[in-house]
Scaffold this motif. Sequence first.
Motif, PDB file in Angstrom:
ATOM      1  N   GLU A 150      -4.669  34.461  13.456  1.00  0.00           N
ATOM      2  CA  GLU A 150      -3.408  33.781  14.032  1.00  0.00           C
ATOM      3  C   GLU A 150      -3.802  32.489  14.897  1.00  0.00           C
ATOM      4  OE1 GLU A 150      -2.717  33.628  17.266  1.00  0.00           O
ATOM      5  OE2 GLU A 150      -4.534  34.785  18.190  1.00  0.00           O
ATOM      6  N   LEU A 152      -1.580  31.208  17.368  1.00  0.00           N
ATOM      7  CA  LEU A 152      -0.635  31.172  18.235  1.00  0.00           C
ATOM      8  C   LEU A 152      -0.920  30.593  19.549  1.00  0.00           C
ATOM      9  CD1 LEU A 152       1.024  34.749  17.327  1.00  0.00           C
ATOM     10  CD2 LEU A 152       1.437  32.495  16.192  1.00  0.00           C
ATOM     11  N   ARG A 153      -0.141  29.885  19.887  1.00  0.00           N
ATOM     12  CA  ARG A 153      -0.227  29.480  21.493  1.00  0.00           C
ATOM     13  C   ARG A 153       0.532  30.226  22.513  1.00  0.00           C
ATOM     14  NH1 ARG A 153       1.788  23.600  21.165  1.00  0.00           N
ATOM     15  NH2 ARG A 153       2.919  24.648  20.049  1.00  0.00           N
ATOM     16  N   LEU A 213     -11.006  22.845  19.356  1.00  0.00           N
ATOM     17  CA  LEU A 213      -9.976  22.528  20.583  1.00  0.00           C
ATOM     18  C   LEU A 213     -10.767  22.256  22.006  1.00  0.00           C
ATOM     19  CD1 LEU A 213      -7.005  24.606  19.263  1.00  0.00           C
ATOM     20  CD2 LEU A 213      -7.302  22.143  19.066  1.00  0.00           C
ATOM     21  N   PHE A 251      -4.373  17.480  22.473  1.00  0.00           N
ATOM     22  CA  PHE A 251      -5.591  18.453  23.126  1.00  0.00           C
ATOM     23  C   PHE A 251      -6.576  17.300  23.727  1.00  0.00           C
ATOM     24  CE2 PHE A 251      -5.621  22.889  23.107  1.00  0.00           C
ATOM     25  CZ  PHE A 251      -4.573  23.206  22.555  1.00  0.00           C
ATOM     26  N   HIS A 253      -5.567  16.031  26.864  1.00  0.00           N
ATOM     27  CA  HIS A 253      -4.951  16.037  28.306  1.00  0.00           C
ATOM     28  C   HIS A 253      -6.202  16.298  29.203  1.00  0.00           C
ATOM     29  CE1 HIS A 253      -1.006  15.019  26.691  1.00  0.00           C
ATOM     30  NE2 HIS A 253      -1.015  16.213  25.859  1.00  0.00           N
ATOM     31  N   GLY A 257      -9.934  21.931  33.329  1.00  0.00           N
ATOM     32  CA  GLY A 257     -10.810  22.738  32.387  1.00  0.00           C
ATOM     33  C   GLY A 257      -9.756  23.766  31.782  1.00  0.00           C
ATOM     34  N   PHE A 258     -10.534  24.161  30.521  1.00  0.00           N
ATOM     35  CA  PHE A 258      -9.365  25.209  29.727  1.00  0.00           C
ATOM     36  C   PHE A 258      -9.759  26.370  30.191  1.00  0.00           C
ATOM     37  CE2 PHE A 258     -13.142  24.563  27.154  1.00  0.00           C
ATOM     38  CZ  PHE A 258     -13.937  25.838  27.017  1.00  0.00           C
ATOM     39  N   GLY A 259      -8.499  27.248  30.057  1.00  0.00           N
ATOM     40  CA  GLY A 259      -8.567  28.690  30.606  1.00  0.00           C
ATOM     41  C   GLY A 259      -7.841  29.698  29.560  1.00  0.00           C
ATOM     42  N   CYS A 262      -8.200  33.077  25.180  1.00  0.00           N
ATOM     43  CA  CYS A 262      -8.612  32.758  23.829  1.00  0.00           C
ATOM     44  C   CYS A 262      -9.844  31.823  23.932  1.00  0.00           C
ATOM     45  CB  CYS A 262      -7.554  32.137  23.009  1.00  0.00           C
ATOM     46  SG  CYS A 262      -6.164  33.119  22.758  1.00  0.00           S
ATOM     47  N   LEU A 263      -9.622  30.466  24.430  1.00  0.00           N
ATOM     48  CA  LEU A 263     -10.663  29.386  24.154  1.00  0.00           C
ATOM     49  C   LEU A 263     -12.075  29.967  24.860  1.00  0.00           C
ATOM     50  CD1 LEU A 263      -8.841  25.964  24.241  1.00  0.00           C
ATOM     51  CD2 LEU A 263      -9.082  27.726  22.451  1.00  0.00           C
ATOM     52  N   ARG A 412      -3.014  18.105  36.838  1.00  0.00           N
ATOM     53  CA  ARG A 412      -2.614  17.836  35.432  1.00  0.00           C
ATOM     54  C   ARG A 412      -2.087  16.586  35.004  1.00  0.00           C
ATOM     55  NH1 ARG A 412      -4.072  22.299  32.392  1.00  0.00           N
ATOM     56  NH2 ARG A 412      -4.327  24.137  33.718  1.00  0.00           N
TER      57      ARG A 412
END
Length: 456
Positions: A150, A152-153, A213, A251, A253, A257-259, A262-263, A412
Amino acid sequence: MQVTMIGAGYVGLVSGACFADFGHHVTCIDKDAGRIAALRRGHIPIFEPGLVDLVETNTRQGRLEFAMEPTGIGDADAVFIAVGTPSRRGDGHADLTYIYGVVREIAPLLSPTAIVVTKSTVPIGTGDEIERILREERPDAEMQVVSNPEFLREGAAIYDFKHPDRIVVGSDDARARAVVAEVYRPLYLNAAPILNVSRRTAELIKYAANAFLATKITFINEIADLCECVGADVQDVARGMGLDNRIGAKFLHAGPGFGGSCLPKDTTALIKTAHDYGAQLRIVETVAAVNDQRKRAMARKVVAALDGSIRGRTIAVLGLTFKPNTDDTRDSPSIPLITALNDLGAVVRSYDPAGMEQAKPHLPNVIYCDSAYAAAEGADAVVIATEWEQFRALDLERLRRIMARPVIVDLRNIYRADEMQRANFRYLAVGRPDVEHSPTPPAANRQKSKRPAAVE
Ligand code: UGA
């Protein structure tokens, strides 16, 4: 078609409700009695825009059912597995206990020609192991195991399910491919490409996509750091890069940091898989390490905004979830950021529209408030950590009146420098020039960048 979805968690529930909406008859199975009872009462245990209505409509029209036991699974045209694969404690590998447990449990109940489809994100080779278990338990049967990852976001999952960029089907068997294509037919008619690949390839596509990503985000975050040093604006850099179709604008922006669920988990699991096979993924390893350090390091920006010390200061952090439109705080940048602010002696007040209950066990030393303005009351700085819609147009005049100092740290990049200048705030963003507060009338303010001299 008859579809069984095993696991009524995030992916199972969204996928099951969407399949039912296509017109299939779907039974979602979950061992959690409380969850099934709640779903039958129409209570949705997760926060996802549009899901309550989708489940309600399809349940009412008799296409969506919930059960604890997999009775009736023998009649299903396709059996999807969508149970959790959390990071295993200690080594970061994906924990496959639930998956293999489910396979052993359903094996005796499946029809001899069942199509078992894995939707959970599973390490490369998991499909082979599922097939081995099925052959062991049912040596006479001709079941097929397919990988169908999948993409999905959270917060946009229903849209993503119904408007996929691609549907990946991992199987070498023509019958299995045809059944899965039939399940997705409504999307296929809308020209969503079906990518038929081998099972191991499908499993890797999912991890490679998430790792890419994560790499894109980390790349722009490091460019943002460089922008701060040289006095450039990362949003313009991202736009200038993204207009090149080979790169793409999404992707890029810059942020804290990503959280999410999933990632971070998937990059770690991919690195572990590469190690197991003796391959090197040095770029992904660096991405994971850089991202880990970045979240806590955002506290330095807050310290800089308050001239070098935050001991005894009050900081209002707006946003606790890892992104807007979810109540998920897993691996949210806000958690290490607030922990660091607490460690440096600050009093932290916070507000989040959906994630406060989830954050409380991780962040006990926070004063939880019931609005952004309540959090900002008496604060020396407001930090925007998640770009919820309701934080995008705060009443700056009101904020300035209730805050102890007019300081905003925007992790952000949701405000423009000129509006902060007009409202006379000290404003620090990510990868963009700072705006200084001025005791003189706003018209006399100038946007300044604290650009250090280049080292010759
Ligand atoms: C991610 C992928 O985007 C989905 O395609 C995938 O299906 C999903 O993981 C999964 O494996 O199930 P999700 O975790 O919901 O989806 O969240 P994203 O929208 O990807 O955001 C992840 C994090 O990156 C957030 O913290 C977000 O704030 C951050 N981000 C995202 C940035 O900092 N900059 C960006 O430009 C984009």
